[in-house]
Design an enzyme around this catalytic site. Structure first.
Site, PDB file in Angstrom:
ATOM      1  N   THR A  29       0.835  -1.195   0.000  1.00  0.00           N
ATOM      2  CA  THR A  29       0.000   0.000   0.000  1.00  0.00           C
ATOM      3  C   THR A  29       0.874   1.250   0.000  1.00  0.00           C
ATOM      4  O   THR A  29       0.620   2.212  -0.724  1.00  0.00           O
ATOM      5  CB  THR A  29      -0.932   0.007   1.229  1.00  0.00           C
ATOM      6  OG1 THR A  29      -1.761  -1.157   1.195  1.00  0.00           O
ATOM      7  CG2 THR A  29      -1.798   1.245   1.254  1.00  0.00           C
ATOM      8  N   GLN A  52      -6.453  -1.667  -2.283  1.00  0.00           N
ATOM      9  CA  GLN A  52      -5.621  -0.530  -1.879  1.00  0.00           C
ATOM     10  C   GLN A  52      -4.843   0.011  -3.080  1.00  0.00           C
ATOM     11  O   GLN A  52      -4.042  -0.707  -3.686  1.00  0.00           O
ATOM     12  CB  GLN A  52      -4.643  -0.926  -0.778  1.00  0.00           C
ATOM     13  CG  GLN A  52      -5.310  -1.356   0.516  1.00  0.00           C
ATOM     14  CD  GLN A  52      -5.470  -2.850   0.633  1.00  0.00           C
ATOM     15  OE1 GLN A  52      -5.710  -3.542  -0.355  1.00  0.00           O
ATOM     16  NE2 GLN A  52      -5.339  -3.363   1.852  1.00  0.00           N
ATOM     17  N   ASP A  91      -8.297   3.742  -0.161  1.00  0.00           N
ATOM     18  CA  ASP A  91      -7.016   4.327   0.267  1.00  0.00           C
ATOM     19  C   ASP A  91      -6.534   5.420  -0.678  1.00  0.00           C
ATOM     20  O   ASP A  91      -5.339   5.474  -1.020  1.00  0.00           O
ATOM     21  CB  ASP A  91      -5.946   3.237   0.400  1.00  0.00           C
ATOM     22  CG  ASP A  91      -6.198   2.302   1.558  1.00  0.00           C
ATOM     23  OD1 ASP A  91      -7.218   2.464   2.244  1.00  0.00           O
ATOM     24  OD2 ASP A  91      -5.389   1.383   1.760  1.00  0.00           O
ATOM     25  N   ASP A 144     -11.926   3.722   3.457  1.00  0.00           N
ATOM     26  CA  ASP A 144     -10.778   4.302   4.178  1.00  0.00           C
ATOM     27  C   ASP A 144     -10.022   5.295   3.299  1.00  0.00           C
ATOM     28  O   ASP A 144      -8.791   5.311   3.280  1.00  0.00           O
ATOM     29  CB  ASP A 144      -9.821   3.200   4.645  1.00  0.00           C
ATOM     30  CG  ASP A 144     -10.490   2.137   5.483  1.00  0.00           C
ATOM     31  OD1 ASP A 144     -11.536   2.417   6.093  1.00  0.00           O
ATOM     32  OD2 ASP A 144      -9.962   1.002   5.520  1.00  0.00           O
ATOM     33  N   TRP A 202      -8.370   2.487  12.607  1.00  0.00           N
ATOM     34  CA  TRP A 202      -7.329   1.640  12.044  1.00  0.00           C
ATOM     35  C   TRP A 202      -6.366   1.166  13.137  1.00  0.00           C
ATOM     36  O   TRP A 202      -5.902   0.034  13.121  1.00  0.00           O
ATOM     37  CB  TRP A 202      -6.582   2.425  10.970  1.00  0.00           C
ATOM     38  CG  TRP A 202      -5.557   1.651  10.208  1.00  0.00           C
ATOM     39  CD1 TRP A 202      -5.514   0.292  10.023  1.00  0.00           C
ATOM     40  CD2 TRP A 202      -4.434   2.179   9.519  1.00  0.00           C
ATOM     41  NE1 TRP A 202      -4.427  -0.041   9.250  1.00  0.00           N
ATOM     42  CE2 TRP A 202      -3.749   1.107   8.933  1.00  0.00           C
ATOM     43  CE3 TRP A 202      -3.940   3.478   9.326  1.00  0.00           C
ATOM     44  CZ2 TRP A 202      -2.588   1.267   8.168  1.00  0.00           C
ATOM     45  CZ3 TRP A 202      -2.798   3.649   8.558  1.00  0.00           C
ATOM     46  CH2 TRP A 202      -2.135   2.556   7.991  1.00  0.00           C
TER      47      TRP A 202
END
Length: 565
Positions: free
Chosen positions: A328, A358, A381, A402, A472
């Site tokens: 990531t 991601q 992400d 996220d 997280w």
């Protein structure tokens, strides 16, 4: 660590009493110079048992203990970097994903050495409480060190093919992280002021150099005028604005060959190393076009300013993703770690798509960095606010899961946040804040923004749930204030990560929001979720207080509100 009914909670180097807040250990400055036993001083740390195994068995004061642990941390960071290099020398026996995870760890370990050296130079020179600004600088570095360790560990853990490497590095990573946590706790106890120096905020908008999200003199249409009128060490001026933005030099990136460079990376390479802000920003003007580049701005390219022709005009794009064998951390189209970076009028994209999970558009690990009138576009992400201090103004952020995540001290002001259409079976989560230690001065503050469904979500015939955030890491901290929340926000507002993980240690809050999604009646019942009802508590998350931005934002030329809007 379970929260308590009344504990002290740290915000940007000062302490106030707050119910149900995450435990912080900067709660006593009395008798800081008095010698105490290791057992006594270790009560000021998150892991007293480990702390006692680290400190020498003799009495000392908090400053002596703090210097000892920071020095020991610096030594351990060097040893860990050597371990990584040892594994990388065996790269012929490793998979590409394992090598990439190790290279991420190496980059982060080098940063840790720099941060620890700077921290040690400070603590070694004084045995008294520092000024708010200086304490904030060092607390920020020590907070980032823990984030870097966690990022390295996360990368190794999700790389299945790196099991042998993971086995050899996990224990050193764990022990070093605990040691760094001790260093941060002792620094917070000894050097951080109990209360921030008084600052009086005024509800004014700073308007330095730029106006209305555009460049002075409309650079996109009058490029030659600016180049002819702005020479080395002079100033970019904006019509009708008295104050200016200092620049040391200007180069142009243009794909048609009419500028100094045809690629952004070549322009960055041409910039001076470790340039001081007193010399002004090195300005890279990127003309309209789609730049298919993976851009990385290394730590020695300080005080760069990158300006494009506008959102959807100057576009930097890539498609790396976790599914395609990237970490990531390394999936970012655009990554920056150099202090003092400023971006204006640029779109950053990762086009991997939701199916690739991601896939980061921008990873920002640059201290005192600013993005103004920019767009961040991806799905899961999108924007990795990795570490240190960051400010975003009048930006557009698009994503699904996220899509604003990381562990910086980051404020989003006057931004548009657009949840997109996720994959079937998914739900949208706007933030996943990654604060892992109670003494880290990190968190995400979203102020005077607007949260509405992106067109593709708004026009969908399928209902997808959208949440403000999920934790997280253990001490996740996120605040929404003065923000418009449209009806797509689930009434619960927030959602758990897994089971009851972090629900007793996180800090989530809302203050003075508006819109159909802002009703807090049916919000989660976690004791660590707060509806803030007073200006005093909410003010801790403003630009002037949370980022101490009056000290560093004005030279960027980016407008901001120091307090409430």
């Amino acid at each position: 660590m379970a929260s308590k009914v009344f504990t002290f909670f740290t915000f940007s180097c000062f302490v106030f009493l707050a119910p149900f807040a995450s435990l912080s250990f900067a709660d006593s400055k009395s008798n800081s110079t008095s010698p105490v036993s290791p057992g006594t001083i270790c009560k000021s740390t998150p892991d007293p048992h480990f702390c006692k195994t680290v400190l020498p068995n003799q009495t000392a004061n908090v400053y002596d203990y703090g210097r000892y642990t920071v020095r020991k941390s610096l030594s351990q960071s060097r040893k860990f970097l050597s371990m990584i290099d040892k594994y990388l020398k065996q790269s012929s026996t490793l998979t590409n994903s394992a090598i990439q995870a190790l290279e991420d760890c190496r980059q982060l370990a080098e940063l840790n050495m720099d941060f620890l050296l700077s921290s040690f130079q400070t603590v070694n020179n004084t045995s008294k409480t520092l000024s708010s600004a200086k304490a904030e600088d060092i607390q920020t570095l020590l907070s980032a060190i823990l984030t870097n360790e966690q990022t390295c560990l996360d990368g190794l853990q999700v790389t299945a093919s790196a099991w042998s490497v993971r086995k050899g590095l996990t224990l050193p990573l764990s022990n070093d992280t605990k040691l760094y946590s001790v260093s941060l706790a002792l620094f917070t106890k000894g050097w951080v002021p109990k209360k921030k120096q008084n600052t009086t905020w005024k509800p004014i908008k700073r308007q330095l150099g730029f106006r209305n999200g555009r460049l002075p003199l409309e650079m996109s249409s009058k490029t030659q005028e600016i180049y002819e009128s702005v020479s080395r060490r002079k100033l970019i001026q904006s019509q009708g604005v008295d104050e200016v933005v200092a620049v040391s030099d200007i180069v142009t990136v243009s794909q048609d060959g009419s500028g100094n460079f045809t690629t952004i990376n070549d322009a960055i390479s041409s910039s001076p190393n470790n340039s001081a802000l007193t010399n002004g920003h090195f300005l890279i003007y990127v003309t309209a076009g789609v730049y298919e580049e993976y851009v990385y701005i290394a730590k020695n390219k300080r005080n760069l300013m990158m300006i494009g022709d506008g959102i959807n005009q100057t576009i930097i794009t890539g498609n790396r993703s976790f599914v395609d064998d990237n970490t990531t951390f390394n999936s970012a189209t655009f990554a920056v770690v150099a202090t003092g970076f400023v971006a204006v009028n640029i779109t950053f994209r990762n086009t991997a798509g939701a199916i690739k999970h991601q896939a980061v558009a921008v990873r920002n690990g640059a201290d005192l960095s600013t993005f103004y009138s920019c767009s961040f576009e991806a799905y899961q992400d999108t924007l990795y606010t990795h570490s240190l201090r960051q400010f975003y103004r009048e930006c557009d952020i698009y994503g699904t899961v996220d899509f604003i995540f990381g562990n910086a001290a980051a404020i989003f002001q006057n931004c548009n946040i657009y949840p997109r259409l996720p994959m079937s079976g998914q739900y949208n989560v706007i933030t996943a804040q990654g604060r892992s230690d109670p003494n880290q001065n990190t968190g995400t503050s979203i102020q005077n923004c607007s949260i509405r469904a992106a067109d593709e979500l708004a026009s969908s015939n399928i209902t997808f749930q959208t949440y403000l955030g999920r934790p997280w890491k253990n001490f996740s901290r996120t605040v929404y204030m003065e923000t418009f929340l449209d009806g797509l926000i689930n009434p619960a507002g927030w959602i758990a990560w897994s089971g009851d993980f972090a629900l007793s240690t996180l800090y989530y809050a809302e203050y003075d929001n508006t819109g159909p999604g802002s009703n807090t009646t049916n919000r989660v019942s976690w004791p660590t979720y707060h509806v803030i009802n007073n200006d005093t508590e909410a003010a801790n998350f403003t630009v002037a207080n949370f980022l101490l931005a009056d000290d560093w934002l004005p030279p960027t030329g980016v407008p901001y509100n120091g307090g409430f809007t």
